[in-house]
Design a protein around this motif. Sequence first.
Motif, PDB file in Angstrom:
ATOM      1  N   ILE A  66       0.837  -1.203   0.000  1.00 47.91           N
ATOM      2  CA  ILE A  66       0.000   0.000   0.000  1.00 47.91           C
ATOM      3  C   ILE A  66       0.871   1.252   0.000  1.00 47.91           C
ATOM      4  O   ILE A  66       0.683   2.170  -0.802  1.00 47.91           O
ATOM      5  N   ALA A  70       1.176   3.840  -3.165  1.00 51.46           N
ATOM      6  CA  ALA A  70       0.759   5.237  -2.983  1.00 51.46           C
ATOM      7  C   ALA A  70       1.907   6.200  -3.253  1.00 51.46           C
ATOM      8  O   ALA A  70       1.680   7.354  -3.601  1.00 51.46           O
ATOM      9  N   ASN A  93      -8.410  -2.163   2.330  1.00 59.90           N
ATOM     10  CA  ASN A  93      -7.807  -0.833   2.309  1.00 59.90           C
ATOM     11  C   ASN A  93      -7.220  -0.540   0.935  1.00 59.90           C
ATOM     12  O   ASN A  93      -7.383   0.553   0.386  1.00 59.90           O
ATOM     13  N   LEU A  97      -8.739   2.359  -1.398  1.00 64.28           N
ATOM     14  CA  LEU A  97      -7.922   3.518  -1.756  1.00 64.28           C
ATOM     15  C   LEU A  97      -7.662   3.576  -3.262  1.00 64.28           C
ATOM     16  O   LEU A  97      -7.120   4.557  -3.756  1.00 64.28           O
ATOM     17  N   LEU A 203      -0.867  16.117  -1.237  1.00 62.33           N
ATOM     18  CA  LEU A 203      -2.272  15.861  -0.999  1.00 62.33           C
ATOM     19  C   LEU A 203      -2.410  14.859   0.141  1.00 62.33           C
ATOM     20  O   LEU A 203      -1.441  14.201   0.524  1.00 62.33           O
ATOM     21  N   SER A 204      -3.620  14.794   0.693  1.00 69.14           N
ATOM     22  CA  SER A 204      -3.922  13.856   1.765  1.00 69.14           C
ATOM     23  C   SER A 204      -4.671  12.672   1.170  1.00 69.14           C
ATOM     24  O   SER A 204      -5.669  12.850   0.475  1.00 69.14           O
ATOM     25  N   ILE A 205      -4.202  11.468   1.458  1.00 66.80           N
ATOM     26  CA  ILE A 205      -4.875  10.257   0.988  1.00 66.80           C
ATOM     27  C   ILE A 205      -5.286   9.455   2.209  1.00 66.80           C
ATOM     28  O   ILE A 205      -4.473   9.223   3.105  1.00 66.80           O
ATOM     29  N   GLY A 206      -6.553   9.019   2.232  1.00 67.18           N
ATOM     30  CA  GLY A 206      -7.011   8.159   3.317  1.00 67.18           C
ATOM     31  C   GLY A 206      -7.860   8.881   4.334  1.00 67.18           C
ATOM     32  O   GLY A 206      -7.919   8.496   5.498  1.00 67.18           O
ATOM     33  N   ALA A 207      -8.548   9.919   3.913  1.00 63.57           N
ATOM     34  CA  ALA A 207      -9.407  10.669   4.832  1.00 63.57           C
ATOM     35  C   ALA A 207     -10.591   9.833   5.270  1.00 63.57           C
ATOM     36  O   ALA A 207     -11.009   8.895   4.591  1.00 63.57           O
ATOM     37  N   MET A 208     -11.170  10.228   6.396  1.00 66.31           N
ATOM     38  CA  MET A 208     -12.410   9.604   6.852  1.00 66.31           C
ATOM     39  C   MET A 208     -13.546  10.152   5.982  1.00 66.31           C
ATOM     40  O   MET A 208     -13.590  11.336   5.691  1.00 66.31           O
TER      41      MET A 208
ATOM     42  N   THR B  83      -8.266  15.306   9.474  1.00 66.86           N
ATOM     43  CA  THR B  83      -8.827  15.053   8.140  1.00 66.86           C
ATOM     44  C   THR B  83     -10.317  14.754   8.186  1.00 66.86           C
ATOM     45  O   THR B  83     -10.751  13.684   7.765  1.00 66.86           O
ATOM     46  N   SER B  88      -8.775  18.741   4.947  1.00 73.95           N
ATOM     47  CA  SER B  88      -7.542  18.206   5.515  1.00 73.95           C
ATOM     48  C   SER B  88      -6.719  19.362   6.025  1.00 73.95           C
ATOM     49  O   SER B  88      -6.635  20.409   5.383  1.00 73.95           O
ATOM     50  N   LEU B  92       1.329  18.717   3.517  1.00 74.55           N
ATOM     51  CA  LEU B  92       2.418  17.920   2.952  1.00 74.55           C
ATOM     52  C   LEU B  92       1.779  16.633   2.458  1.00 74.55           C
ATOM     53  O   LEU B  92       0.632  16.345   2.800  1.00 74.55           O
ATOM     54  N   TRP B  94       0.462  13.153   2.508  1.00 72.63           N
ATOM     55  CA  TRP B  94       0.058  12.494   3.751  1.00 72.63           C
ATOM     56  C   TRP B  94      -0.807  11.315   3.421  1.00 72.63           C
ATOM     57  O   TRP B  94      -1.714  11.394   2.584  1.00 72.63           O
ATOM     58  N   LEU B  95      -0.514  10.163   4.056  1.00 71.70           N
ATOM     59  CA  LEU B  95      -1.256   8.938   3.781  1.00 71.70           C
ATOM     60  C   LEU B  95      -1.733   8.311   5.073  1.00 71.70           C
ATOM     61  O   LEU B  95      -0.946   8.094   5.995  1.00 71.70           O
ATOM     62  N   HIS B  96      -3.011   8.027   5.125  1.00 73.08           N
ATOM     63  CA  HIS B  96      -3.555   7.236   6.222  1.00 73.08           C
ATOM     64  C   HIS B  96      -4.063   5.922   5.654  1.00 73.08           C
ATOM     65  O   HIS B  96      -4.878   5.915   4.737  1.00 73.08           O
TER      66      HIS B  96
END
Lengths: 417, 356
Positions: A66, A70, A93, A97, A203-208, B83, B88, B92, B94-96
């Motif tokens: 993963i 990503a 997951n 994603l 960018l943000s990946i994996g937001a709620m 987030t 968000s 930077l 960011w990965l969850h």
Amino acid sequence: MRRQIEGARGVAETVAACRPHVVCAYPITPQTHIVEGLGVLVKTGALAPCEFVNVESEFAAMSVAIGASAAGARAYTATAGQGLLFMCEALYNTSGLGLPVVMTVANRAIGAPINIWNDHSDAMSQRDSGWIQLYAETNQEAMDLHLQAFRLAEELSVPVMVCLDGFVLTHAVEPLAVPDQAAVDAFLPPYAPRQVLDPDAPLSIGAMVGPEAFTEVRYLAFHRQLEALRRIPEIAADFAARFGRDSGGLLHTYRCDGARTIVLAMGSVLGTLKDTVDELRAQGEPVGVVGLTSFRPFPMEAVREALGGAERVIVLERAFAAGVGGIVSADVHTALAGLDRRRHTVVAGLGGRPVTRASLRAMLADALAGRLGPLTFLDLDHDLVKRELERVRRHHRSGPAAENILRDIGTVAAGPH
Amino acid sequence: METQEIRYFQVGSRAVGNRLLDPGRRTAQADPERANALTCGHRACQGCGEALGARYVVDAALRASAGRLVAVNATGCLEVFSTPYPESSWQLPWLHSLFGNAPAVATGVAAALRATGRDDIRVLAQGGDGGTVDIGFGCLSGMFERDDDVLYICYDNEAYMNTGVQRSGATPPAARTMTTQAVGDEPGNPFGQGKNLPLIAMAHGIGYVATATVADLRDLEYKVTKAMGKRGARYLHVLVPCPLGWGSAPGLTLQVARLATQTGLFPVFEAERGEVTSATRIRRHAPVEEYLRLQKRYAHLFSPERLDGVIGKLQDQADRNIARFGLLDGDDAGPSAGPGATVTTGPAATRDEEIR
């Protein structure tokens, strides 16, 4: 050029030709030879640039994939049986994603009881995980499917698992053709991610995602698999044009012209099934075979068309749904909705029990004579089952069922000393 | 870390430090060009130690890496409050992914960057104590053992806070949580061996392990910067009070964190390859009771009756830490020998009292 090699080795060399950047390795029988093979190729520099990561569990294997995917790398791993379950959360997951990881599943039974041999219960347990599932009939097809899998995954941003029967295929040594590197490069372009962790474009990946948007995000995952229904045959056709052999696609038919009874199955059993059908055809019996390659997405229309002409449909499965019956059967029945057909589910080959021509011959004889019921466990030893049921009826503390049955067979010592 | 002697005359103010230092010695937070990686608008509670710590940590890491950084976050408070879809707070990449796999995902990111010739980009992994000490432990150990090039930060608020304050492997003895309630013969979390992640990290022999708190933010930044100057697996364990979960006043977060260190309950130190290389001396040794009284999660130790035995055991624990790390060794009147400290002259003792 074909070389006499083990199926697992063929898969390893083909995956290497697909130029993965990150290979995550955790051992589990019967896929281990695949990751071992890839390890050697990376360590000797034959596969470069590639990071071969020896991870601490299958959950870690998929998690490393993963992160790698990503970050813009082509990521690969392999597993089987219990290992697939151990990474279950990570499987969902990956697909949720939209990361195009490709994984080989060397189909192995899920315990308890612990069993290292081949059946489809592992992949079947993850049929709703959002991964595309392709089942190979032969080692050559398994190898070829990996090429197609990477291309399909990266086009659609959907992870793909290529399933091949553990031991039966992975450990069979036979003449196999590893595709030429130049041909692979022409077929499979470098990975161009749709989303990537990049300091130049953060960018943000994996937001709620809450109730206001979850449905839409999940619907898109559903939609992408429908797209796959269209792309799978197209990619298979391109493969055939470039490599000169048919591998993949949604399904293939064998001697279904005029067939009044058709058996649908997946995986290596198709070989034995086709031999059995040849015998029957030689005797004038109009029997045919549908080999299903794409189980997810399930090709409703193609299955309906392939089976529609038969009066009797037998789904031969290597797994079952406790409390219900067949798994593949349920989808086949949906495909045949509205058509009045005699339908049979035959569960065979659980935990690596060989599915022999003799058994299939007897199954078909029963079917043709109208003796086959709606659900049959092929080669079930009714006597053993009766004995255990009787034991349970007589004593409350009847003991573990598996050990009791093994004792009856004579595999373990009979009783305490 | 180099220190600079400054003269500070203002009494009763907390505005000390950065503006008196040479520009080159100021914190990342003092820099108007700072990354502000965790920008405003997130949903953290008032007084959240984790939000404060994360802001300092990530901005320091970004400064140290010239903006070439990817963050991987475990599920938990930080991930959730930063987030809330569709927003968000992160500025930077960011990965969850999941709760228990942040170390493994970070390993994957680092492997990808190396395989694609981009390992000028650094990798930061973040998780709470639940995601680090418990559910992510296996993956963390694997990452350490392989010496993967990841700096892992554990924000330790000593319980599963995001799910409503349940006990984790990092919850201290006697602390009240929803799964170790203040009832029965042994109210609060039972006394056990604890699970000391910094020591466990040291046992893996990795190149840099350190502890820090949000009470000394310069020290925190210093340690992040130092860690970023190294490659391979690195671990930073940051104590971050949670006003909600600890039952402390939001305005006292820094003070509570400081008391954790000044009692000896939370030793502040650095280690490399399994050996302690520095420990921050306690400047004003405080009895554990001073720390416990500020938090309702320990209220049952004082009311309806004092549980002197329990308080005594906690004091013993603090004293053992002090002995083990030499936290009171050396000249008490002089400046702290540990790293990350700004040397000041002036009425230090008076200032400390006034802050209280």
